[in-house]
Design an enzyme around this catalytic site. Sequence first.
Site, short mmCIF file in Angstrom:
data_model
loop_
_atom_site.label_atom_id
_atom_site.label_comp_id
_atom_site.label_asym_id
_atom_site.label_seq_id
_atom_site.Cartn_x
_atom_site.Cartn_y
_atom_site.Cartn_z
N ASP A 32 1.04 -1.50 -0.07
CA ASP A 32 -0.10 0.05 -0.16
C ASP A 32 0.79 1.68 0.10
O ASP A 32 0.08 2.26 -0.51
CB ASP A 32 -0.66 0.00 1.35
CG ASP A 32 -2.09 -0.76 1.04
OD1 ASP A 32 -2.09 -1.56 -0.04
OD2 ASP A 32 -2.99 -1.30 1.94
N GLU A 83 32.31 -11.14 -1.22
CA GLU A 83 31.25 -12.52 -1.24
C GLU A 83 30.08 -12.49 -3.01
O GLU A 83 29.68 -13.02 -3.01
CB GLU A 83 30.60 -12.90 -0.49
CG GLU A 83 28.99 -11.94 0.08
CD GLU A 83 28.47 -12.00 1.25
OE1 GLU A 83 27.79 -12.76 1.42
OE2 GLU A 83 27.91 -10.67 2.30
N CYS A 115 30.21 -11.12 4.89
CA CYS A 115 30.39 -9.15 5.15
C CYS A 115 31.59 -9.65 5.84
O CYS A 115 32.53 -8.29 5.50
CB CYS A 115 29.28 -9.31 5.34
SG CYS A 115 27.60 -9.53 4.32
N HIS A 238 27.71 -3.82 10.64
CA HIS A 238 27.91 -4.18 9.44
C HIS A 238 26.02 -3.74 9.51
O HIS A 238 25.01 -3.98 10.33
CB HIS A 238 27.80 -5.25 9.43
CG HIS A 238 27.02 -6.21 8.18
ND1 HIS A 238 27.49 -5.96 6.75
CD2 HIS A 238 26.28 -6.78 8.06
CE1 HIS A 238 26.70 -6.36 5.71
NE2 HIS A 238 26.51 -6.96 6.76
N1 CAA Z 1 5.01 0.95 8.88
C1 CAA Z 1 6.73 0.60 9.21
N2 CAA Z 1 7.25 -0.66 10.33
C2 CAA Z 1 6.93 -1.53 9.59
C3 CAA Z 1 5.56 -2.07 8.16
C4 CAA Z 1 5.15 -0.89 7.94
N3 CAA Z 1 4.05 -0.21 7.52
N4 CAA Z 1 5.69 -3.22 7.89
C5 CAA Z 1 6.72 -4.22 8.59
N5 CAA Z 1 6.99 -3.32 9.58
C6 CAA Z 1 8.58 -3.92 9.78
C7 CAA Z 1 7.90 -4.49 10.57
O1 CAA Z 1 7.65 -5.23 12.33
C8 CAA Z 1 9.80 -5.64 11.43
O2 CAA Z 1 10.25 -5.12 12.51
P1 CAA Z 1 11.48 -5.56 13.54
O3 CAA Z 1 12.62 -5.68 12.08
O4 CAA Z 1 10.90 -5.12 14.38
O5 CAA Z 1 10.23 -6.62 13.69
C9 CAA Z 1 10.61 -4.54 9.85
O6 CAA Z 1 9.32 -2.90 8.94
C10 CAA Z 1 10.78 -5.28 8.32
O7 CAA Z 1 9.31 -6.39 8.36
P2 CAA Z 1 9.67 -7.64 8.15
O8 CAA Z 1 9.62 -8.47 9.19
O9 CAA Z 1 8.14 -8.07 8.66
O10 CAA Z 1 10.39 -8.13 6.79
P3 CAA Z 1 10.36 -9.36 6.19
O11 CAA Z 1 10.30 -10.68 6.98
O12 CAA Z 1 9.59 -9.12 4.93
O13 CAA Z 1 11.78 -9.15 5.24
C11 CAA Z 1 14.87 -9.68 6.50
C12 CAA Z 1 13.39 -8.63 6.33
C13 CAA Z 1 14.87 -10.81 7.61
C14 CAA Z 1 15.94 -8.72 7.01
C15 CAA Z 1 14.50 -9.69 4.60
O14 CAA Z 1 14.52 -8.22 4.09
C16 CAA Z 1 15.62 -10.16 4.75
O15 CAA Z 1 15.99 -11.68 4.51
N6 CAA Z 1 17.08 -9.78 3.95
C17 CAA Z 1 18.50 -10.63 3.66
C18 CAA Z 1 18.73 -11.29 5.02
C19 CAA Z 1 19.37 -10.22 5.89
O16 CAA Z 1 19.94 -9.26 5.92
N7 CAA Z 1 19.65 -10.66 6.96
C20 CAA Z 1 20.42 -9.73 7.74
C21 CAA Z 1 20.90 -9.87 9.05
S1 CAA Z 1 22.56 -11.62 8.28
C22 CAA Z 1 23.97 -10.03 7.88
O17 CAA Z 1 23.78 -8.85 8.34
C23 CAA Z 1 25.03 -10.50 6.73
C24 CAA Z 1 23.67 -9.43 5.14
O18 CAA Z 1 24.41 -8.44 4.89
C25 CAA Z 1 23.16 -10.34 4.89
#
Ligand code: CAA
Length: 395
Positions: A32, A83, A115, A238
Amino acid sequence: MNKVNIGIESLGFYSPRYYFPLSSLAQARGLDDDEKYGKGLWQEKMSVAPPNEDIVTMGASAAAYALEGVDKTTICAILFATESSFDYSKSAGIFIHDLLGLPQACMVLECKQACSSGAAALKISLGLLALQDSHKKILVITSDISLYELGSAAEPTQGAGACAFVVSTDPKILTIENYWGHHAKNVPDFWRPNYMLHPIASGKQSIENYLQSLQGAWQQYHQESNFQLQNIDGYCFHLPYSRMAEKAIIHLYKKLNKQTLPDEMFERCMLSTSYSKEIGNCYTASLFIGLLSLLENNASSLEGARIGMFSYGSGCSAIFFSGIISEGYAKHISQQHTRVALDERSPLSYDEYEKFHTFAVADASGNMAIPQYQTGRFRLDSVVGHHRNYATASS
Ligand code: CAA
């Protein structure tokens, strides 16, 4: 402690010339609004590499900037952390060694542990310098393209960019303190098998592992240094996405102090997230882009400030270390250079984004002309006999 000051003499940054707004991604994915990406992840834009950019062209552009004013004949090693490697055998750093005309008496090595290999390369370079004549210097390059499957949960956390730095006994920007905290554990949170184009990310588990590793690495760092969280003036974490900094500092503070994080501690890591919001995850480069962001956006001088740096490499291996900002550091960074690099990027439409995303430098014949788009100083020109040929952007 180091008997001789060793650390970062110069820092170079590069972002591809294109970006995709997360508001457009939100629209394309049927959200949205873009609040989930903006407020939930703190991400506004992602830098996107066109077909003729890769870790070599980005790394070479960042390194060329870092080497301005440095006598190239003093470079005795290139450590290339990434990576996003495209070759099992040949190091991407070899191409940069050639493009930048670095001395033949030079060791070139690619470093990998997700990373965290940029921070690891920095630590390795301190040890290598101890074996060299004191005038020798090491070029560390961190360069990555974070690319996930279209439509996946990880898609809004993509990005691309490079940061390069010269490590020497003349640390004009940051002197590394010799206290290190490490944390390693075999976990399946994020990895990319050699036969796959995109990583497999177990998002929630990866966040959990990140936070546990931060705690583990901090513990060893604290044992070595005796510092408390309050002894650190600025934090760079990071940043897989910018809001991870908030999660990290809240987690660490709560675990150690059993209290809610005071605003003043929160402020200590905020400035390191400014550039990440506009670029996205650059894996190995993210930590150093965070450092640049902090150095360039702090209103008052940071001379003498202690900066805590945490790198998390999924899989996982994490490092916590710190450095002291040098006197006169401001003369060796340029906010204007970074701003121009970010502000002059062109926005992509969804169709262009998908075209760049799905372009593959692979062809059974091993020969391929690469479509040409705007780049920095270097571009990928062609693939001939499965070998990548690079050129300067004007040629
Ligand atoms: N308004 C405000 N906040 C909102 C919202 C809205 N309309 N909708 C969702 N949010 C919030 C959620 O509440 C959540 O907050 P919290 O973290 O406080 O719970 C946040 O936005 C993210 O929402 P989701 O948890 O629902 O998000 P998701 O599950 O769809 O994906 C993610 C998030 C897990 C980071 C995903 O993008 C992902 O898998 N990314 C790749 C892996 C990654 O980055 N991991 C991070 C650690 S690993 C690492 O650091 C190595 C690396 O570089 C990859």
